[in-house]
Design an enzyme around this catalytic site. Structure first.
Site, mmCIF file in Angstrom:
data_model
loop_
_atom_site.group_PDB
_atom_site.id
_atom_site.type_symbol
_atom_site.label_atom_id
_atom_site.label_comp_id
_atom_site.label_asym_id
_atom_site.label_seq_id
_atom_site.Cartn_x
_atom_site.Cartn_y
_atom_site.Cartn_z
ATOM 1 N N CYS A 65 -32.037 -12.955 80.916
ATOM 2 C CA CYS A 65 -31.230 -11.766 81.195
ATOM 3 C C CYS A 65 -31.065 -10.962 79.905
ATOM 4 O O CYS A 65 -31.531 -11.367 78.836
ATOM 5 C CB CYS A 65 -29.864 -12.179 81.742
ATOM 6 S SG CYS A 65 -28.804 -12.982 80.514
ATOM 7 N N HIS B 284 -25.359 -19.836 79.328
ATOM 8 C CA HIS B 284 -26.688 -19.838 79.953
ATOM 9 C C HIS B 284 -27.552 -20.861 79.224
ATOM 10 O O HIS B 284 -27.322 -21.182 78.047
ATOM 11 C CB HIS B 284 -27.327 -18.464 79.844
ATOM 12 C CG HIS B 284 -26.706 -17.437 80.724
ATOM 13 N ND1 HIS B 284 -27.324 -16.244 81.009
ATOM 14 C CD2 HIS B 284 -25.525 -17.412 81.389
ATOM 15 C CE1 HIS B 284 -26.557 -15.517 81.810
ATOM 16 N NE2 HIS B 284 -25.449 -16.205 82.042
ATOM 17 N N CYS C 191 -29.290 -12.967 77.032
ATOM 18 C CA CYS C 191 -30.155 -13.977 76.424
ATOM 19 C C CYS C 191 -31.309 -13.330 75.662
ATOM 20 O O CYS C 191 -31.682 -13.804 74.586
ATOM 21 C CB CYS C 191 -30.665 -14.936 77.492
ATOM 22 S SG CYS C 191 -29.322 -15.930 78.220
ATOM 23 N N GLU D 250 -30.471 -20.685 77.904
ATOM 24 C CA GLU D 250 -31.094 -20.196 76.674
ATOM 25 C C GLU D 250 -30.104 -20.183 75.515
ATOM 26 O O GLU D 250 -30.436 -20.590 74.399
ATOM 27 C CB GLU D 250 -31.634 -18.772 76.870
ATOM 28 C CG GLU D 250 -32.634 -18.625 77.988
ATOM 29 C CD GLU D 250 -32.023 -18.192 79.308
ATOM 30 O OE1 GLU D 250 -32.643 -17.358 79.997
ATOM 31 O OE2 GLU D 250 -30.929 -18.683 79.672
#
Length: 144
Positions: free
Chosen positions: A76, A46, A79, A48
């Site tokens: 999410c 992801h 993260c 992040e």
């Protein structure tokens, strides 16, 4: 946030969900990432996570206690957990994620009582631009 949006556009061009993130310390970008889960075959890739990894390598320390993460979408749960483990000082995100957001939409992980760290959160910065890019991506997906 403008730099994070440019990275989200890059993710869009890679046919990834258009999310971008940058980590900033003392006004300097030390970590960047855009979603790459599909192209890297990595469920943890992801935006992040990639930005946090780069920032930690830059500092030589996984603790990012003076850092701010700018992200185009509410993180999410994976993260959000990484933000806490990194001891991130502040999160600034654009659009809420009503499906999987774990900061404000669900769970409230940035400020839970049982955690040894709380992350300051600012939301809604450039949310229209981030939301428009996400809508464009998913509309194209539905047409295909």
């Amino acid at each position: 946030m403008t730099k994070a949006l440019a990275l989200a556009q890059r993710a869009f061009e890679l046919d990834e969900v258009p999310v971008g993130a940058v980590v900033v310390v003392d006004g300097k970008v030390i970590g960047r990432g855009c979603n790459q889960s599909v192209c890297k075959s990595d469920p943890t890739a992801h935006a992040e996570i990639l930005a946090l990894r780069q920032a930690a390598r830059h500092l030589g320390n996984y603790r990012l206690t003076s850092a701010t993460l700018y992200c185009t979408l509410e993180p999410c749960s994976m993260c959000a957990g990484a933000l806490i483990w990194a001891r991130l000082a502040r999160l600034v995100y654009a659009a809420r994620d009503p499906k999987a957001g774990a900061i404000d939409s669900h769970l409230g992980l940035a400020g839970v009582e049982f955690s040894n760290h709380r992350v300051e959160v600012v939301s809604g910065v450039m949310k229209e631009e981030a939301a428009a890019l996400l809508q464009q991506f998913f509309q194209a997906r539905r047409r295909a």
